[in-house]
Design a protein around this motif. Structure first.
Motif, PDB file in Angstrom:
ATOM      1  N   PRO A 162     -30.040  -2.037  56.863  1.00  0.00           N
ATOM      2  CA  PRO A 162     -29.874  -1.866  55.414  1.00  0.00           C
ATOM      3  C   PRO A 162     -28.866  -0.888  54.927  1.00  0.00           C
ATOM      4  O   PRO A 162     -28.733  -1.045  53.607  1.00  0.00           O
ATOM      5  CB  PRO A 162     -31.438  -1.504  54.976  1.00  0.00           C
ATOM      6  CG  PRO A 162     -32.125  -1.327  56.419  1.00  0.00           C
ATOM      7  CD  PRO A 162     -31.104  -1.413  57.709  1.00  0.00           C
ATOM      8  N   HIS A 164     -27.378   1.488  52.818  1.00  0.00           N
ATOM      9  CA  HIS A 164     -27.897   2.538  51.841  1.00  0.00           C
ATOM     10  C   HIS A 164     -29.126   2.012  50.877  1.00  0.00           C
ATOM     11  O   HIS A 164     -29.544   2.462  50.240  1.00  0.00           O
ATOM     12  CB  HIS A 164     -26.895   3.182  51.057  1.00  0.00           C
ATOM     13  CG  HIS A 164     -26.234   2.173  49.915  1.00  0.00           C
ATOM     14  ND1 HIS A 164     -25.396   1.291  50.148  1.00  0.00           N
ATOM     15  CD2 HIS A 164     -26.844   2.022  48.583  1.00  0.00           C
ATOM     16  CE1 HIS A 164     -25.353   0.759  48.795  1.00  0.00           C
ATOM     17  NE2 HIS A 164     -26.133   1.085  48.017  1.00  0.00           N
ATOM     18  N   TRP A 165     -29.564   0.598  51.413  1.00  0.00           N
ATOM     19  CA  TRP A 165     -30.398  -0.003  50.669  1.00  0.00           C
ATOM     20  C   TRP A 165     -31.730   0.293  51.198  1.00  0.00           C
ATOM     21  O   TRP A 165     -32.073   0.695  52.423  1.00  0.00           O
ATOM     22  CB  TRP A 165     -30.361  -1.729  50.882  1.00  0.00           C
ATOM     23  CG  TRP A 165     -29.057  -1.884  50.099  1.00  0.00           C
ATOM     24  CD1 TRP A 165     -27.863  -2.239  50.723  1.00  0.00           C
ATOM     25  CD2 TRP A 165     -28.861  -2.245  48.536  1.00  0.00           C
ATOM     26  NE1 TRP A 165     -27.125  -2.743  49.813  1.00  0.00           N
ATOM     27  CE2 TRP A 165     -27.486  -2.798  48.266  1.00  0.00           C
ATOM     28  CE3 TRP A 165     -29.676  -2.223  47.649  1.00  0.00           C
ATOM     29  CZ2 TRP A 165     -27.064  -2.867  47.216  1.00  0.00           C
ATOM     30  CZ3 TRP A 165     -29.235  -2.455  46.328  1.00  0.00           C
ATOM     31  CH2 TRP A 165     -27.986  -2.672  46.165  1.00  0.00           C
ATOM     32  N   GLN A 172     -34.824  -2.826  44.426  1.00  0.00           N
ATOM     33  CA  GLN A 172     -33.501  -2.810  45.045  1.00  0.00           C
ATOM     34  C   GLN A 172     -33.178  -4.240  45.806  1.00  0.00           C
ATOM     35  O   GLN A 172     -32.150  -4.916  45.796  1.00  0.00           O
ATOM     36  CB  GLN A 172     -33.373  -1.840  46.142  1.00  0.00           C
ATOM     37  CG  GLN A 172     -33.294  -0.446  45.615  1.00  0.00           C
ATOM     38  CD  GLN A 172     -32.841   0.749  46.610  1.00  0.00           C
ATOM     39  OE1 GLN A 172     -32.037   0.437  47.576  1.00  0.00           O
ATOM     40  NE2 GLN A 172     -33.586   1.872  46.462  1.00  0.00           N
ATOM     41  N   SER A 175     -32.105  -6.570  43.178  1.00  0.00           N
ATOM     42  CA  SER A 175     -30.827  -6.269  42.673  1.00  0.00           C
ATOM     43  C   SER A 175     -29.866  -6.932  43.935  1.00  0.00           C
ATOM     44  O   SER A 175     -28.640  -7.719  43.290  1.00  0.00           O
ATOM     45  CB  SER A 175     -30.437  -4.665  42.775  1.00  0.00           C
ATOM     46  OG  SER A 175     -29.107  -4.468  42.351  1.00  0.00           O
ATOM     47  N   LEU A 176     -29.969  -6.792  45.115  1.00  0.00           N
ATOM     48  CA  LEU A 176     -29.273  -7.588  46.135  1.00  0.00           C
ATOM     49  C   LEU A 176     -29.010  -8.987  46.257  1.00  0.00           C
ATOM     50  O   LEU A 176     -28.159  -9.585  45.917  1.00  0.00           O
ATOM     51  CB  LEU A 176     -30.110  -7.169  47.609  1.00  0.00           C
ATOM     52  CG  LEU A 176     -29.625  -5.934  48.500  1.00  0.00           C
ATOM     53  CD1 LEU A 176     -30.392  -6.219  49.732  1.00  0.00           C
ATOM     54  CD2 LEU A 176     -28.220  -6.107  48.593  1.00  0.00           C
ATOM     55  N   ARG A 178     -29.821 -10.736  43.277  1.00  0.00           N
ATOM     56  CA  ARG A 178     -29.203 -11.179  42.149  1.00  0.00           C
ATOM     57  C   ARG A 178     -27.563 -10.729  42.162  1.00  0.00           C
ATOM     58  O   ARG A 178     -26.887 -11.507  41.527  1.00  0.00           O
ATOM     59  CB  ARG A 178     -29.891 -10.566  41.040  1.00  0.00           C
ATOM     60  CG  ARG A 178     -29.447 -10.681  39.514  1.00  0.00           C
ATOM     61  CD  ARG A 178     -30.082 -10.048  38.553  1.00  0.00           C
ATOM     62  NE  ARG A 178     -29.608 -10.016  37.173  1.00  0.00           N
ATOM     63  CZ  ARG A 178     -29.787  -9.207  36.242  1.00  0.00           C
ATOM     64  NH1 ARG A 178     -30.689  -8.488  36.535  1.00  0.00           N
ATOM     65  NH2 ARG A 178     -29.113  -9.627  35.105  1.00  0.00           N
ATOM     66  N   PHE A 179     -27.330  -9.850  42.621  1.00  0.00           N
ATOM     67  CA  PHE A 179     -25.667  -9.500  42.679  1.00  0.00           C
ATOM     68  C   PHE A 179     -25.014  -9.838  43.826  1.00  0.00           C
ATOM     69  O   PHE A 179     -23.811 -10.033  43.668  1.00  0.00           O
ATOM     70  CB  PHE A 179     -25.623  -8.234  42.277  1.00  0.00           C
ATOM     71  CG  PHE A 179     -26.225  -7.806  40.842  1.00  0.00           C
ATOM     72  CD1 PHE A 179     -25.718  -8.445  39.641  1.00  0.00           C
ATOM     73  CD2 PHE A 179     -27.230  -6.906  40.732  1.00  0.00           C
ATOM     74  CE1 PHE A 179     -26.192  -8.054  38.345  1.00  0.00           C
ATOM     75  CE2 PHE A 179     -27.623  -6.692  39.721  1.00  0.00           C
ATOM     76  CZ  PHE A 179     -27.261  -7.152  38.391  1.00  0.00           C
ATOM     77  N   GLU A 180     -25.672  -9.842  45.115  1.00  0.00           N
ATOM     78  CA  GLU A 180     -24.857  -9.993  46.278  1.00  0.00           C
ATOM     79  C   GLU A 180     -24.944 -11.399  46.782  1.00  0.00           C
ATOM     80  O   GLU A 180     -24.029 -11.802  47.686  1.00  0.00           O
ATOM     81  CB  GLU A 180     -24.961  -8.786  47.193  1.00  0.00           C
ATOM     82  CG  GLU A 180     -24.258  -7.482  46.754  1.00  0.00           C
ATOM     83  CD  GLU A 180     -24.679  -6.316  47.432  1.00  0.00           C
ATOM     84  OE1 GLU A 180     -24.804  -6.448  48.535  1.00  0.00           O
ATOM     85  OE2 GLU A 180     -24.754  -5.133  46.852  1.00  0.00           O
ATOM     86  N   GLY A 195     -31.674  -3.979  38.612  1.00  0.00           N
ATOM     87  CA  GLY A 195     -30.594  -3.202  37.747  1.00  0.00           C
ATOM     88  C   GLY A 195     -29.404  -3.333  38.676  1.00  0.00           C
ATOM     89  O   GLY A 195     -29.129  -3.482  39.725  1.00  0.00           O
ATOM     90  N   GLY A 196     -28.247  -2.785  37.681  1.00  0.00           N
ATOM     91  CA  GLY A 196     -27.006  -2.597  38.429  1.00  0.00           C
ATOM     92  C   GLY A 196     -27.037  -1.368  39.363  1.00  0.00           C
ATOM     93  O   GLY A 196     -26.488  -0.882  40.253  1.00  0.00           O
TER      94      GLY A 196
END
Lengths: 196, 254
Positions: A162, A164-165, A172, A175-176, A178-180, A195-196
């Protein structure tokens, strides 16, 4: 419970691996544990020890995916499938005592099966995702195969390490996803609470 | 590949000592810094030839052109100490090459493409790594998955994040650097048909397809949460280079 001999041998081998590790488990051990003769074990696994060990790893893989399927079944969106799947899979890896033991004591025996030969794992995750992707409109030029392959690689990466997740933190994970994971894959913007 | 290879070499030389030159000439015993480099390079050549398990301190000493006692004096930790120094040196060499490659780029997409291509090329062409992957996978693979890969991700993202600092805030830069590292590691461990990370155009396609849309979404979400930011992937609005990493907003993921 009615078990086929093959199933019984796999269970027995798994118990031996849990006790002695991968490289010290022999066909004799597995046969004794299963209450079968050595010849019977060879009948089902003519390749002997190596085939047996590979079969146990595959069997655990499939078992894992069966549980994963149950875990994400009924999710209402691709986002939810990925979020629930990631959190569950990371927990499963951490709580898998035999996996953790073998990773600690015999990384050289197990890791080739999980990394260099990880095509199989990527293909499994990717196959799992295809039906969910079929229900989505993908980004222009994106094929289902390409999308599933990329998602599978990333998922395998997060589950295994993981970085730093914190995958037990739903925000979290969202966020992963949604964004990655999804922005390059879907035509629509991914939704989520992350969130960002 | 790039026109400024000379600069890269001198940068490396400054960081880790003149490796190739001192390795090829059996120079007389010099200051311990030079000795250290010769021992490390000697050990590296042993690894290329015979791997970790079969390499003895005698082999390293012979290869470095010094005595076993000298190896012990420079590395009191013995073989373990030498091997650790080899890893540190090779990581420093990789990072310095990455630094040069990424430092030359002027847009965020180019930083990512240059860094990922350079990393994949160097790792793919590393002779000692290739030998170990083939013959002693247990030495290397723990760094490509599970436990130790976390160390790789953290080291790599801490190193690479500042190169993204012109376009992203601190937390965003770190997560994007970690993400890029994951992509490189994934394709090294499990190659895919049609993707060649040593080919800059192949990497660019991957970055444009998956990473840039992610960065756009990330930035627009930051903007929506009240912190106004230019689109980092729009080169016409790129921020002026700064010498330090600006910390504009703390992201929520930590």
């Amino acid at each position: 419970m009615d078990e086929t001999p093959r199933q019984r041998i796999l269970e027995a081998t798994y118990s031996c691996v849990a006790r002695w590790g991968l490289s010290k488990t022999t066909v004799e051990d597995a046969a004794r544990e299963a209450g079968l003769s050595r010849a019977t074990v060879y009948r089902y696994f003519p390749g002997g020890r190596d085939e047996l060990v590979d079969a146990v790893v595959s069997w655990q893989h499939l078992k894992f995916f069966a549980t994963l399927y149950e875990e994400v079944h009924g999710a209402s969106s691709l986002e939810e499938v990925l979020e629930r799947g990631l959190a569950f899979a990371r927990r499963a890896v951490l709580e898998h005592e035999v996996l953790q033991m073998v990773l600690r004591t015999e990384p050289g025996v197990l890791l080739p099966k999980l990394t260099v030969e990880s095509n199989r794992t990527v293909a499994l995750i990717s196959g799992f995702l295809v039906p969910y992707l079929q229900a989505e409109e993908l980004a222009p030029g994106m094929s289902i195969h390409h999308a599933a392959d990329f998602l599978a690689r990333m998922i395998l990466s997060y589950i295994s390490s993981p970085g730093h997740w914190e995958l037990d933190d739903p925000e979290q994970v969202a966020s992963l996803v949604r964004f990655e994971l999804l922005p390059g894959v879907l035509r629509r913007p991914p939704v989520g609470t992350g969130g960002g | 590949m790039r026109g400024r290879r000379g600069e890269c070499d001198s940068y490396e030389a400054a960081l880790v000592g003149s490796s190739r030159a001192s390795a090829q000439r059996r120079v007389p015993i010099g200051p311990s810094g030079t000795q250290r480099v010769r021992i490390v390079d000697g050990a590296l050549r042993c690894l290329v030839r015979q791997g970790v398990a079969k390499t003895t301190l005698d082999d390293v000493a012979r290869e470095a052109g010094c005595s076993r006692a000298t190896v012990y004096r420079v590395f009191p930790g013995g073989k373990e100490g030498v091997l650790t120094a080899v890893v540190e040196t090779e990581v420093a060499r990789l990072f310095s090459a990455l630094g040069v490659a990424m430092g030359e780029a002027s847009e965020i997409e180019d930083v990512l493409v240059a860094g990922m291509t350079e990393a994949a090329t160097r790792i793919g062409g590393h002779e000692a790594l290739a030998y170990l992957l083939e013959n002693e996978p247990g030495v290397v693979l723990p760094y490509l998955a599970f436990g130790h890969m976390d160390d790789v991700l953290i080291a790599s993202s801490s190193f690479a994040a500042p190169f993204l600092g012109r376009w992203l805030d601190h937390d965003e830069a770190r997560r994007v650097a970690e993400w890029a590292t994951r992509i490189v590691v994934s394709y090294i461990a499990c190659p895919a048909e049609g993707v060649d990370l040593t080919d800059i155009e192949s990497v660019r396609r991957l970055v444009r397809t998956f990473v840039i849309p992610g960065i756009r979404t990330l930035r627009s979400s930051t903007a929506a949460s009240g912190v106004s930011q230019p689109d980092p992937t729009d080169s016409s609005k790129g921020r002026e280079p700064t010498t330090s990493t600006p910390t504009i907003a703390k992201g929520e993921a930590s």
